[in-house]
Design a protein around this motif. Structure first.
Motif, PDB file in Angstrom:
ATOM      1  N   MET A  63       0.657  -0.897  -0.208  1.00 41.23           N
ATOM      2  CA  MET A  63       0.679   0.025   0.076  1.00 41.23           C
ATOM      3  C   MET A  63       0.704   1.201   0.059  1.00 41.23           C
ATOM      4  N   GLN A  64       1.163   2.145  -0.919  1.00 39.08           N
ATOM      5  CA  GLN A  64       2.039   3.485  -1.137  1.00 39.08           C
ATOM      6  C   GLN A  64       1.407   4.004  -0.449  1.00 39.08           C
ATOM      7  N   TYR A  65       0.272   4.299  -0.178  1.00 41.81           N
ATOM      8  CA  TYR A  65      -0.861   5.316   1.117  1.00 41.81           C
ATOM      9  C   TYR A  65      -1.557   4.983   1.171  1.00 41.81           C
ATOM     10  N   PRO A  66      -1.370   3.873   2.714  1.00 43.30           N
ATOM     11  CA  PRO A  66      -2.825   2.959   3.784  1.00 43.30           C
ATOM     12  C   PRO A  66      -3.426   4.361   4.223  1.00 43.30           C
ATOM     13  N   VAL A  67      -3.897   3.779   4.043  1.00 44.57           N
ATOM     14  CA  VAL A  67      -5.888   4.786   4.822  1.00 44.57           C
ATOM     15  C   VAL A  67      -5.237   5.185   6.522  1.00 44.57           C
ATOM     16  N   GLU A  68      -5.999   5.661   6.985  1.00 49.45           N
ATOM     17  CA  GLU A  68      -6.257   5.480   8.201  1.00 49.45           C
ATOM     18  C   GLU A  68      -7.915   4.613   9.090  1.00 49.45           C
ATOM     19  N   VAL A  69      -7.495   4.253  10.117  1.00 48.60           N
ATOM     20  CA  VAL A  69      -8.750   3.410   9.912  1.00 48.60           C
ATOM     21  C   VAL A  69      -9.228   3.954  11.782  1.00 48.60           C
ATOM     22  N   THR A  70      -9.381   5.157  12.183  1.00 48.29           N
ATOM     23  CA  THR A  70      -9.888   5.593  13.620  1.00 48.29           C
ATOM     24  C   THR A  70     -10.731   4.441  14.219  1.00 48.29           C
ATOM     25  N   GLY A  71      -9.704   4.075  15.361  1.00 46.23           N
ATOM     26  CA  GLY A  71     -10.573   3.023  16.315  1.00 46.23           C
ATOM     27  C   GLY A  71     -10.554   2.068  16.613  1.00 46.23           C
ATOM     28  N   VAL A  72      -9.579   1.570  15.186  1.00 44.05           N
ATOM     29  CA  VAL A  72      -8.874  -0.538  15.204  1.00 44.05           C
ATOM     30  C   VAL A  72      -8.012   0.331  15.517  1.00 44.05           C
ATOM     31  N   SER A  73      -7.642  -0.532  16.821  1.00 46.69           N
ATOM     32  CA  SER A  73      -6.366  -0.597  17.094  1.00 46.69           C
ATOM     33  C   SER A  73      -4.954  -1.323  16.145  1.00 46.69           C
ATOM     34  N   MET A  74      -3.819  -1.058  16.202  1.00 47.65           N
ATOM     35  CA  MET A  74      -3.299  -2.477  15.633  1.00 47.65           C
ATOM     36  C   MET A  74      -3.749  -3.451  15.746  1.00 47.65           C
ATOM     37  N   SER A  75      -2.876  -3.861  16.976  1.00 52.49           N
ATOM     38  CA  SER A  75      -3.204  -4.687  17.778  1.00 52.49           C
ATOM     39  C   SER A  75      -4.724  -5.892  17.106  1.00 52.49           C
ATOM     40  N   ASN A  76      -5.222  -4.993  17.031  1.00 54.69           N
ATOM     41  CA  ASN A  76      -6.632  -6.056  16.963  1.00 54.69           C
ATOM     42  C   ASN A  76      -6.608  -6.591  15.332  1.00 54.69           C
ATOM     43  N   PHE A  77      -6.489  -5.325  14.727  1.00 54.96           N
ATOM     44  CA  PHE A  77      -6.294  -5.586  13.626  1.00 54.96           C
ATOM     45  C   PHE A  77      -4.858  -6.425  12.738  1.00 54.96           C
TER      46      PHE A  77
END
Length: 161
Positions: free
Chosen positions: A1-15
């Motif tokens: 992903m050259q420009y990854p989108v922000e996913v507010t409210g989803v933690s990195m650990s859960n993702f």
């Protein structure tokens, strides 16, 4: 992903755990997963607090690239496309990211396509093949020496051949 989108409210650990569950077909055992994530983050010099941040929210360019390599390490795809992974990285971050790519290649039987416009990542990650893509077509291919030639002479002789 050259420009990854922000996913507010989803933690990195859960993702990451959700992605690992989807890839592996079952949820990783929590104790094992926490250890696996800590080791992978340590290898990439990522602060442990990173895992509680929302996906890509407020990440610097280097953090986004390290996250991409963290996914590579944890999800172990059979084939990965890394689009301009070297873009915007300082020398130290480039070295860490490259070490992550090399570690993945050494430990897994997967393929990697690195899309780049510059030689610098290839100083750390040695390609098996180099291809020049222009106007929707591969116009030439070769080994690592092709990257050296491109760095020295540019693309012009290949594009106008």
């Amino acid at each position: 992903m050259q420009y990854p989108v922000e996913v507010t409210g989803v933690s990195m650990s859960n993702f990451l755990r959700s992605a690992a569950t989807a890839v592996r077909g079952e949820a990783p055992k929590l104790r094992h997963w926490v250890k696996e994530v800590r080791e992978a983050m340590g290898d990439l010099g990522i602060d442990p607090s990173f895992s509680e941040r929302s996906v890509n929210e407020g990440f610097s360019g280097g953090e986004k690239k390290r996250h991409e390599i963290l996914q590579l390490d944890l999800l172990k795809p059979k084939f990965a496309i890394l689009d301009e992974t070297d873009s915007g990285l300082d020398v130290d971050a480039l070295r860490v990211v490259s070490e992550g790519i090399n570690r993945y290649q050494e430990e897994n039987d997967g393929g990697i396509l690195i899309i780049t416009h510059y030689q610098r990542i290839l100083n750390y990650v040695k390609p098996d093949f180099v291809h020049v893509f222009h106007d929707g077509h591969f116009i030439t291919s070769g080994g690592p020496e092709l990257a050296d030639d491109l760095e020295e002479h540019g693309y012009e002789k290949y594009i106008n051949a």
